[in-house]
Motif scaffolding. Structure first.
Motif, PDB file in Angstrom:
ATOM      1  N   UNK A   1       0.756  -1.328  -0.185  1.00 58.07           N
ATOM      2  CA  UNK A   1      -0.038   0.143   0.095  1.00 58.07           C
ATOM      3  C   UNK A   1       0.798   1.452   0.193  1.00 58.07           C
ATOM      4  N   UNK A   2       0.402   2.314  -0.469  1.00 52.38           N
ATOM      5  CA  UNK A   2       0.862   3.486  -0.561  1.00 52.38           C
ATOM      6  C   UNK A   2       1.304   4.254   1.016  1.00 52.38           C
ATOM      7  N   UNK A   3       0.413   3.850   1.983  1.00 51.17           N
ATOM      8  CA  UNK A   3       0.569   4.193   3.592  1.00 51.17           C
ATOM      9  C   UNK A   3       1.758   3.342   3.936  1.00 51.17           C
ATOM     10  N   UNK A   4       2.098   1.933   3.620  1.00 49.64           N
ATOM     11  CA  UNK A   4       3.322   1.543   3.863  1.00 49.64           C
ATOM     12  C   UNK A   4       4.533   1.635   3.243  1.00 49.64           C
ATOM     13  N   UNK A   5       4.475   1.621   1.710  1.00 49.55           N
ATOM     14  CA  UNK A   5       5.358   2.216   1.023  1.00 49.55           C
ATOM     15  C   UNK A   5       6.182   3.353   1.097  1.00 49.55           C
ATOM     16  N   UNK A   6       5.274   4.396   1.195  1.00 51.31           N
ATOM     17  CA  UNK A   6       6.032   5.778   1.257  1.00 51.31           C
ATOM     18  C   UNK A   6       7.120   5.923   2.405  1.00 51.31           C
ATOM     19  N   UNK A   7       6.585   5.542   3.562  1.00 52.93           N
ATOM     20  CA  UNK A   7       7.539   5.551   4.748  1.00 52.93           C
ATOM     21  C   UNK A   7       8.607   4.829   4.356  1.00 52.93           C
ATOM     22  N   UNK A   8       8.591   3.615   3.721  1.00 58.51           N
ATOM     23  CA  UNK A   8       9.683   2.774   3.586  1.00 58.51           C
ATOM     24  C   UNK A   8      10.729   3.417   2.752  1.00 58.51           C
TER      25      UNK A   8
ATOM     26  N   UNK B   1      12.598   6.198   4.548  1.00 58.80           N
ATOM     27  CA  UNK B   1      13.304   5.651   5.741  1.00 58.80           C
ATOM     28  C   UNK B   1      14.633   5.018   5.055  1.00 58.80           C
ATOM     29  N   UNK B   2      14.586   4.242   3.967  1.00 57.95           N
ATOM     30  CA  UNK B   2      15.933   3.598   3.396  1.00 57.95           C
ATOM     31  C   UNK B   2      16.466   4.506   2.281  1.00 57.95           C
ATOM     32  N   UNK B   3      16.013   5.321   1.762  1.00 58.10           N
ATOM     33  CA  UNK B   3      16.539   6.088   0.907  1.00 58.10           C
ATOM     34  C   UNK B   3      16.498   7.740   0.726  1.00 58.10           C
TER      35      UNK B   3
ATOM     36  N   UNK C   1      14.454  11.534   0.630  1.00 62.52           N
ATOM     37  CA  UNK C   1      13.664  12.023  -0.337  1.00 62.52           C
ATOM     38  C   UNK C   1      13.945  11.647  -1.799  1.00 62.52           C
ATOM     39  N   UNK C   2      15.092  11.640  -1.998  1.00 62.63           N
ATOM     40  CA  UNK C   2      15.756  11.359  -3.394  1.00 62.63           C
ATOM     41  C   UNK C   2      14.986  10.021  -3.807  1.00 62.63           C
ATOM     42  N   UNK C   3      14.884   9.055  -3.092  1.00 62.06           N
ATOM     43  CA  UNK C   3      14.043   7.829  -3.576  1.00 62.06           C
ATOM     44  C   UNK C   3      12.976   8.000  -4.380  1.00 62.06           C
ATOM     45  N   UNK C   4      12.146   9.255  -3.801  1.00 61.06           N
ATOM     46  CA  UNK C   4      10.981   9.299  -4.606  1.00 61.06           C
ATOM     47  C   UNK C   4      11.179   9.986  -6.157  1.00 61.06           C
TER      48      UNK C   4
ATOM     49  N   UNK D   1      16.455  -0.173  -6.585  1.00 60.69           N
ATOM     50  CA  UNK D   1      16.530   1.012  -5.889  1.00 60.69           C
ATOM     51  C   UNK D   1      18.052   1.595  -5.924  1.00 60.69           C
ATOM     52  N   UNK D   2      18.923   0.836  -5.993  1.00 64.32           N
ATOM     53  CA  UNK D   2      20.403   1.590  -5.922  1.00 64.32           C
ATOM     54  C   UNK D   2      20.804   1.858  -7.217  1.00 64.32           C
ATOM     55  N   UNK D   3      20.305   1.625  -8.499  1.00 65.08           N
ATOM     56  CA  UNK D   3      20.668   1.988  -9.554  1.00 65.08           C
ATOM     57  C   UNK D   3      20.203   3.387 -10.024  1.00 65.08           C
ATOM     58  N   UNK D   4      20.888   3.782 -11.348  1.00 66.77           N
ATOM     59  CA  UNK D   4      20.811   5.175 -11.835  1.00 66.77           C
ATOM     60  C   UNK D   4      20.113   4.914 -13.265  1.00 66.77           C
ATOM     61  N   UNK D   5      19.874   6.056 -13.780  1.00 65.44           N
ATOM     62  CA  UNK D   5      19.163   6.126 -15.089  1.00 65.44           C
ATOM     63  C   UNK D   5      20.076   5.363 -16.290  1.00 65.44           C
TER      64      UNK D   5
END
Length: 198
Positions: free
Chosen positions: A36-43, A46-48, A50-53, A132-136
């Motif tokens: 869910x968005x509620x669980x996915x966004x905080x994860x 937490x892990x990456x 603001x840049x993760x978004x 998640x760790x990769x770039x374009x």
């Protein structure tokens, strides 16, 4: 133009929708991830951080801006082409049903081109959110040229049908409520005079 305006609108829209898109793609492509968005966004936060978004923002723009501009520009040109070379009578002589058939066909053709111009960027977005760790650049290299076009056939069917239905419903509403519709394209008067002189 309408296509240019919508392209700029998409640029701003993706600033807001980018985070939700990032969560959505990870839910779809990562087995065992959050549901869910509620669980996915905080994860992601937490892990990456603001840049993760936003790490997939550039390919999102590369996907959505050409997609939307093509949807309008190709549709308009295809409608003109169909009435000029395929439909055996002027648009003004066609029934509303016949006009809606032309709208659906033109919408489907526009959808095919939408899928083609946006597919490589869509593949990169999916790859970025699956890793998640990769770039374009690394995502593009890992996919390779052939990998970026994988799945194009089903996407053409999906986007073609969706775009055709969007235009068909839009035109149907205008017909049902008798809203003004753009007049059929006509040859400029200057060109008419030039041809008449010849």
């Amino acid at each position: 133009s309408l296509a240019g305006f919508d392209g700029r609108k998409q640029w701003y829209q993706r600033r807001v929708r980018g985070p939700m898109e990032s969560v959505k793609v990870r839910i779809q492509t990562t087995p065992g991830w959050e549901t869910s968005l509620r669980a996915g966004a905080p994860r992601i936060m937490r892990e990456e951080g603001i840049n993760g978004f936003y790490k997939g923002l550039s390919p999102l723009w590369a996907r959505q801006i050409p997609y939307t501009m093509m949807k309008f520009a190709c549709f308009e040109k295809t409608v003109e082409f169909l009435y000029k070379y395929v439909v055996p009578k002027p648009r003004s002589d066609c029934s509303k049903g016949e006009q809606l058939i032309v709208t659906f066909i033109a919408g489907y053709i526009a959808g095919v081109f939408c899928a083609i111009v946006s597919h490589p960027a869509d593949s990169i977005v999916s790859k970025l959110n699956a890793n998640p760790g990769g770039g374009v650049v690394s995502a593009a290299k890992e996919l390779g040229f052939a990998g970026m076009w994988k799945g194009l056939g089903p996407r053409i069917i999906m986007i073609g049908t969706l775009t055709a239905l969007q235009w068909f419903i839009y035109d149907s509403v205008k017909v049902a409520f008798r809203l003004p519709r753009p007049p059929p394209p006509e040859m400029p008067e200057s060109l008419k005079r030039k041809l008449a002189a010849q």
